[in-house]
Design a protein around this motif. Structure first.
Motif, PDB file in Angstrom:
ATOM      1  N   ARG A   1      39.019  52.777  17.897  1.00  0.00           N
ATOM      2  CA  ARG A   1      37.718  52.430  17.320  1.00  0.00           C
ATOM      3  C   ARG A   1      37.565  50.906  17.236  1.00  0.00           C
ATOM      4  NH1 ARG A   1      38.993  56.688  13.763  1.00  0.00           N
ATOM      5  NH2 ARG A   1      39.648  55.196  12.172  1.00  0.00           N
ATOM      6  N   GLY A   2      38.640  50.263  16.768  1.00  0.00           N
ATOM      7  CA  GLY A   2      38.613  48.802  16.648  1.00  0.00           C
ATOM      8  C   GLY A   2      38.460  48.113  17.986  1.00  0.00           C
ATOM      9  N   LEU A   3      39.132  48.666  19.001  1.00  0.00           N
ATOM     10  CA  LEU A   3      39.048  48.098  20.342  1.00  0.00           C
ATOM     11  C   LEU A   3      37.625  48.155  20.884  1.00  0.00           C
ATOM     12  CD1 LEU A   3      42.316  49.540  21.945  1.00  0.00           C
ATOM     13  CD2 LEU A   3      41.806  47.135  21.579  1.00  0.00           C
ATOM     14  N   GLU A   4      36.960  49.280  20.671  1.00  0.00           N
ATOM     15  CA  GLU A   4      35.594  49.436  21.162  1.00  0.00           C
ATOM     16  C   GLU A   4      34.666  48.423  20.500  1.00  0.00           C
ATOM     17  OE1 GLU A   4      34.578  51.231  23.620  1.00  0.00           O
ATOM     18  OE2 GLU A   4      36.497  52.221  23.956  1.00  0.00           O
ATOM     19  N   ILE A   5      34.819  48.253  19.189  1.00  0.00           N
ATOM     20  CA  ILE A   5      33.984  47.309  18.450  1.00  0.00           C
ATOM     21  C   ILE A   5      34.201  45.889  18.963  1.00  0.00           C
ATOM     22  CG2 ILE A   5      33.732  46.162  16.194  1.00  0.00           C
ATOM     23  CD1 ILE A   5      34.069  48.942  14.920  1.00  0.00           C
ATOM     24  N   LEU A   6      35.470  45.512  19.107  1.00  0.00           N
ATOM     25  CA  LEU A   6      35.795  44.159  19.530  1.00  0.00           C
ATOM     26  C   LEU A   6      35.420  43.915  20.989  1.00  0.00           C
ATOM     27  CD1 LEU A   6      39.252  43.831  17.733  1.00  0.00           C
ATOM     28  CD2 LEU A   6      37.148  42.637  17.135  1.00  0.00           C
ATOM     29  N   GLN A   7      35.581  44.938  21.818  1.00  0.00           N
ATOM     30  CA  GLN A   7      35.205  44.800  23.230  1.00  0.00           C
ATOM     31  C   GLN A   7      33.707  44.542  23.365  1.00  0.00           C
ATOM     32  OE1 GLN A   7      35.251  48.315  25.706  1.00  0.00           O
ATOM     33  NE2 GLN A   7      35.918  47.145  27.499  1.00  0.00           N
ATOM     34  N   ASN A   8      32.911  45.279  22.591  1.00  0.00           N
ATOM     35  CA  ASN A   8      31.454  45.113  22.650  1.00  0.00           C
ATOM     36  C   ASN A   8      31.020  43.725  22.197  1.00  0.00           C
ATOM     37  OD1 ASN A   8      31.157  47.721  23.581  1.00  0.00           O
ATOM     38  ND2 ASN A   8      30.806  48.583  21.540  1.00  0.00           N
TER      39      ASN A   8
ATOM     40  N   VAL B   1      36.380  53.968  41.630  1.00  0.00           N
ATOM     41  CA  VAL B   1      35.796  52.908  40.806  1.00  0.00           C
ATOM     42  C   VAL B   1      34.458  52.456  41.388  1.00  0.00           C
ATOM     43  CG1 VAL B   1      36.067  50.516  40.015  1.00  0.00           C
ATOM     44  CG2 VAL B   1      38.010  52.092  39.895  1.00  0.00           C
ATOM     45  N   ASN B   2      34.417  52.261  42.695  1.00  0.00           N
ATOM     46  CA  ASN B   2      33.184  51.803  43.344  1.00  0.00           C
ATOM     47  C   ASN B   2      32.052  52.814  43.204  1.00  0.00           C
ATOM     48  OD1 ASN B   2      34.336  49.409  44.105  1.00  0.00           O
ATOM     49  ND2 ASN B   2      34.921  50.110  46.150  1.00  0.00           N
ATOM     50  N   LYS B   3      32.420  54.101  43.300  1.00  0.00           N
ATOM     51  CA  LYS B   3      31.407  55.152  43.128  1.00  0.00           C
ATOM     52  C   LYS B   3      30.720  55.020  41.765  1.00  0.00           C
ATOM     53  CE  LYS B   3      33.643  58.906  44.714  1.00  0.00           C
ATOM     54  NZ  LYS B   3      33.988  60.357  44.719  1.00  0.00           N
ATOM     55  N   LEU B   4      31.549  54.846  40.739  1.00  0.00           N
ATOM     56  CA  LEU B   4      31.019  54.739  39.372  1.00  0.00           C
ATOM     57  C   LEU B   4      30.258  53.433  39.185  1.00  0.00           C
ATOM     58  CD1 LEU B   4      34.177  56.066  37.519  1.00  0.00           C
ATOM     59  CD2 LEU B   4      31.954  57.183  37.512  1.00  0.00           C
ATOM     60  N   THR B   5      30.791  52.358  39.737  1.00  0.00           N
ATOM     61  CA  THR B   5      30.164  51.043  39.573  1.00  0.00           C
ATOM     62  C   THR B   5      28.792  51.010  40.229  1.00  0.00           C
ATOM     63  OG1 THR B   5      32.344  49.999  39.563  1.00  0.00           O
ATOM     64  CG2 THR B   5      30.444  48.559  39.956  1.00  0.00           C
ATOM     65  N   TYR B   6      28.704  51.493  41.477  1.00  0.00           N
ATOM     66  CA  TYR B   6      27.440  51.440  42.193  1.00  0.00           C
ATOM     67  C   TYR B   6      26.404  52.394  41.603  1.00  0.00           C
ATOM     68  CZ  TYR B   6      29.962  48.683  45.615  1.00  0.00           C
ATOM     69  OH  TYR B   6      30.702  47.716  46.221  1.00  0.00           O
ATOM     70  N   SER B   7      26.873  53.520  41.069  1.00  0.00           N
ATOM     71  CA  SER B   7      25.921  54.461  40.465  1.00  0.00           C
ATOM     72  C   SER B   7      25.288  53.862  39.217  1.00  0.00           C
ATOM     73  CB  SER B   7      26.611  55.786  40.118  1.00  0.00           C
ATOM     74  OG  SER B   7      27.548  55.596  39.070  1.00  0.00           O
ATOM     75  N   LYS B   8      26.038  52.977  38.544  1.00  0.00           N
ATOM     76  CA  LYS B   8      25.496  52.353  37.333  1.00  0.00           C
ATOM     77  C   LYS B   8      24.509  51.234  37.656  1.00  0.00           C
ATOM     78  CE  LYS B   8      29.389  51.192  35.417  1.00  0.00           C
ATOM     79  NZ  LYS B   8      30.342  50.595  34.471  1.00  0.00           N
ATOM     80  N   THR B   9      24.727  50.579  38.823  1.00  0.00           N
ATOM     81  CA  THR B   9      23.917  49.398  39.115  1.00  0.00           C
ATOM     82  C   THR B   9      22.830  49.631  40.151  1.00  0.00           C
ATOM     83  OG1 THR B   9      25.501  48.697  40.809  1.00  0.00           O
ATOM     84  CG2 THR B   9      25.819  47.844  38.573  1.00  0.00           C
ATOM     85  N   SER B  10      22.836  50.806  40.797  1.00  0.00           N
ATOM     86  CA  SER B  10      21.890  51.027  41.890  1.00  0.00           C
ATOM     87  C   SER B  10      20.441  50.968  41.445  1.00  0.00           C
ATOM     88  CB  SER B  10      22.154  52.383  42.561  1.00  0.00           C
ATOM     89  OG  SER B  10      22.021  53.423  41.610  1.00  0.00           O
TER      90      SER B  10
ATOM     91  N   ILE C   1      37.607  53.920  33.219  1.00  0.00           N
ATOM     92  CA  ILE C   1      38.040  52.764  32.425  1.00  0.00           C
ATOM     93  C   ILE C   1      37.881  51.478  33.226  1.00  0.00           C
ATOM     94  CG2 ILE C   1      40.033  51.654  31.323  1.00  0.00           C
ATOM     95  CD1 ILE C   1      41.066  54.552  30.696  1.00  0.00           C
ATOM     96  N   LEU C   2      38.327  51.508  34.502  1.00  0.00           N
ATOM     97  CA  LEU C   2      38.300  50.307  35.337  1.00  0.00           C
ATOM     98  C   LEU C   2      36.886  49.910  35.742  1.00  0.00           C
ATOM     99  CD1 LEU C   2      41.381  50.977  37.644  1.00  0.00           C
ATOM    100  CD2 LEU C   2      41.235  49.395  35.722  1.00  0.00           C
ATOM    101  N   SER C   3      35.977  50.883  35.811  1.00  0.00           N
ATOM    102  CA  SER C   3      34.599  50.566  36.213  1.00  0.00           C
ATOM    103  C   SER C   3      33.891  49.714  35.165  1.00  0.00           C
ATOM    104  CB  SER C   3      33.805  51.851  36.457  1.00  0.00           C
ATOM    105  OG  SER C   3      33.569  52.538  35.234  1.00  0.00           O
ATOM    106  N   LYS C   4      34.428  49.681  33.946  1.00  0.00           N
ATOM    107  CA  LYS C   4      33.828  48.886  32.878  1.00  0.00           C
ATOM    108  C   LYS C   4      34.371  47.463  32.825  1.00  0.00           C
ATOM    109  CE  LYS C   4      33.041  52.986  30.006  1.00  0.00           C
ATOM    110  NZ  LYS C   4      33.413  53.700  28.763  1.00  0.00           N
ATOM    111  N   VAL C   5      35.373  47.166  33.705  1.00  0.00           N
ATOM    112  CA  VAL C   5      35.943  45.818  33.753  1.00  0.00           C
ATOM    113  C   VAL C   5      35.047  44.960  34.636  1.00  0.00           C
ATOM    114  CG1 VAL C   5      37.942  44.421  34.413  1.00  0.00           C
ATOM    115  CG2 VAL C   5      38.284  46.696  33.419  1.00  0.00           C
ATOM    116  N   ASP C   6      34.450  43.905  34.066  1.00  0.00           N
ATOM    117  CA  ASP C   6      33.504  43.065  34.813  1.00  0.00           C
ATOM    118  C   ASP C   6      34.205  42.074  35.740  1.00  0.00           C
ATOM    119  OD1 ASP C   6      31.250  44.239  33.662  1.00  0.00           O
ATOM    120  OD2 ASP C   6      31.370  42.932  31.903  1.00  0.00           O
ATOM    121  N   ASN C   7      35.348  41.541  35.288  1.00  0.00           N
ATOM    122  CA  ASN C   7      36.041  40.509  36.059  1.00  0.00           C
ATOM    123  C   ASN C   7      36.719  41.122  37.283  1.00  0.00           C
ATOM    124  OD1 ASN C   7      38.427  38.727  36.801  1.00  0.00           O
ATOM    125  ND2 ASN C   7      37.397  37.429  35.301  1.00  0.00           N
ATOM    126  N   THR C   8      36.330  40.663  38.479  1.00  0.00           N
ATOM    127  CA  THR C   8      36.837  41.236  39.727  1.00  0.00           C
ATOM    128  C   THR C   8      38.339  41.047  39.878  1.00  0.00           C
ATOM    129  OG1 THR C   8      34.720  40.702  40.748  1.00  0.00           O
ATOM    130  CG2 THR C   8      36.503  41.283  42.232  1.00  0.00           C
TER     131      THR C   8
END
Length: 595
Positions: free
Chosen positions: A316-323, A423-432, A391-398
């Motif tokens: 829970r703490g990780l999610e709060i701090l990550q956001n 990862v690419n499938k999930l990433t592109y589906s979010k940004t398409s 999990i990895l699809s939420k990492v912004d830094n390439t």
């Protein structure tokens, strides 16, 4: 009428993190060092509203509005300056001097001041009580926990007496029953008698970041229940807005802050030289506590207990701090149930090694995921890969993403291509369906007539001078002030801003340059410059290049002036002509040396 001092205004501003405040009005998402969202001041479909946690400013690259936290609240709430300060002061629990005769406001402010006094008296009373011969039970507990006198005094740890000792002391000091009850340190029984809330307990005072005593935790000295009694929320205390021990940790290096679950974890670590530690006042980390952590540290290390409840609280703490865009790590300890037990059992050096090797959010999530799956089972391994991809699809830094993929590929014998594919499938589906954020040009307050008369490159150069002076004052001011004078600035708006910067720097008051402009248009324009990215890789080289440009420009102008004069040499004496020719040669020599 009382006027708010500059020191008070600065305290209010510094106590209200701009990302925290704006997040209450705008959904912000981190992108690089800044946060972006849809501008609340004009209609837009793609986010062009930027908030900088480093510079504590906001700016919309669409409509051009900008400023600091005071400007934002004033504009969005449609408040004047005084009303805005009052709102922000209240948000930060800062007591303002009385500006009018509002009876209710004064009464509440006076009651809060009395409760702070009562809490401080109580803390000192409990602490002194700990050393009395009648406190043997507490003294034995202190010996068992191996707490030395330095630690006891740093945290002002104490011992509460029996029945109504504190109540009698407070009455003796002249506090009213209303004030005493407001502190929550005393309860009133049905029969009308007053009883101390805390009796025969080890007392741990809780202070806010300014050192004011706001609450207490009381621990039993045997196995009776409840183990802890804590102050309820009251007129000065909100547990979700504070962190135990932060006032002490701030005295030391807080680049890294370790957050643990309990008071005794924090105290025990401090006792053994781990000073960058705080405790959440309850198992669940709140957003307000997350903001305190982000504001006071560069990296947050979560050191909650290793049991199931501790792991759930960690997630829970990780999610709060990550956001909130925090750099988060998770402490991994083995052979002990919590940091307190570990540091006592293995010592501070080994604990510090665990801190230095704390794992990232991604690694922790993968570890938790692995615990619940059998990777020898094909179905579980496929599920593992799918969840890891999420999990990895939420990492912004390439680069960061690539490092994790490489590590997971080697550790779990899964091809990198397979992981990349998911990862690419999930990433592109979010940004398409989303447009790529394109920053609109800064809305310029420089008048159209000025732009037509002044070269665009000159205006851009002047903006860079302002940007450098505001963001790198220590590196730039002494070098720039004598070379680039106010008279060298062509655009009147830029000239006005640079003149004010020079004036405030001489007064050593550059921290809040936006406050020195009352014109909304200039605040917007200046915040746009401050929010812009001029792509400066080497600040010293950049300053050197700018100075060379201005030096060369001055020399060229001087050369041209001399040449014009020489064109009218017929009206001069031979001596005057000779002097001008010498001066021209000197200028040409200087020009040759300028890069």
């Amino acid at each position: 009428m009382v006027r708010y001092s500059e020191e008070l205004i600065e305290e209010i501003r510094n106590s209200n993190d701009i990302v925290d405040v704006i997040s209450q009005y705008v959904i912000l998402k981190r992108s690089g060092r800044n946060f972006f969202g849809l501008c609340p001041f004009h209609k837009e479909k793609s986010p062009s509203f930027s908030v900088s946690p480093d510079k504590q400013i906001f700016h919309c690259f669409g409509c051009g509005v900008g400023g600091n936290v005071i400007h934002f609240v004033s504009k969005i709430e449609n408040l004047d300056f005084r009303e805005t300060l009052e709102l922000l002061a209240n948000r930060a629990n800062i007591q303002l001097p009385t500006l009018d005769n509002s009876y209710q406001d004064n009464k509440k402010a006076m009651l809060k001041a009395k409760v702070y006094q009562i809490n401080e008296i109580a803390a000192k009373f409990y602490h002194e009580n700990l050393y009395k011969p009648t406190s043997k039970e507490a003294q034995e507990y202190i010996k068992k926990r191996k707490l030395d006198n330095r630690t006891l005094k740093s945290f002002l740890i104490g011992y509460s007496g029996t029945f109504d000792e504190l109540y009698k002391l407070l009455k003796q000091k002249g506090f009213t029953e209303e004030e005493i009850l407001a502190s929550s340190l005393v309860n009133k029984a049905d029969n009308g008698r007053f009883i101390d809330r805390f009796r025969r307990r080890l007392m741990i005072p809780i202070q806010d970041t300014t050192g004011r005593f706001i609450a207490f935790g009381g621990r039993v000295l045997d196995d009776s229940k409840p183990k802890y009694i804590n102050s309820p929320e009251n007129i000065v205390y909100s547990k979700g807005r504070n962190l135990f021990g932060l006032n002490i940790a701030k005295k030391y290096d807080t680049k890294k802050l370790i957050i643990v679950e309990g008071y005794m974890d924090a105290i025990s670590l401090y006792q053994r030289g781990i000073t960058n530690v705080v405790a959440s006042l309850g198992t669940a980390l709140t957003e307000q506590q997350g903001r305190l952590l982000r504001k006071n540290s560069e990296q947050v290390i979560i050191g909650y207990d290793a049991d199931g409840a501790g792991q759930a609280a960690t997630l829970r703490g990780l999610e709060i701090l990550q956001n909130m865009g925090c750099d988060i790590r998770v402490l991994q300890i083995y052979g002990a149930k919590d940091p307190d037990e570990f540091v006592i059992k293995y010592g501070p050096e080994r604990f510090q090694k665990c801190v230095d090797s704390a794992i990232s959010l991604v690694e922790f999530k993968v570890k938790i995921l692995k615990q619940n799956l059998n990777l020898d089972n094909v179905n579980d391994k496929i599920k593992f890969l799918n969840e890891v991809a999420k999990i990895l699809s939420k990492v912004d830094n390439t680069i960061e993403k690539e490092v994790y993929i490489d590590k997971i590929s080697q550790e779990y014998n899964i091809s990198k291509e397979a992981i990349y594919g998911e990862v690419n499938k999930l990433t592109y589906s979010k940004t398409s369906d989303k447009k790529v954020l394109e920053r609109a040009p800064i809305k310029s307050f420089i008048q159209k007539e000025e732009i037509e008369k002044i070269d665009e490159a000159v205006i851009k150069r002047e903006k860079m001078v302002i940007y450098i002076l505001v963001n790198y004052p220590n590196e730039s001011y002494s070098k720039i002030k004598d070379i680039i004078t106010v008279d060298d600035i062509k655009a009147e708006t830029n000239k006005k801003i640079i003149a004010k910067i020079y004036e405030q720097y001489e007064k050593n008051n550059m921290a809040n340059i936006l406050d020195f402009f009352v014109e909304e248009e200039i605040v917007n324009y200046l915040s746009g410059i401050m929010a812009d990215d001029f792509g400066i890789a080497d600040i010293n080289k950049c300053i050197e290049d700018l100075l060379n440009i201005y030096n060369k420009e001055k020399l060229v102008n001087k050369r041209n002036d001399i040449i014009k004069k020489l064109e009218n040499a017929s009206s001069m004496t031979s001596e005057e002509v000779k002097n001008l020719e010498l001066e021209l040669n000197n200028v040409i020599l200087k020009l040759a040396k300028v890069k």
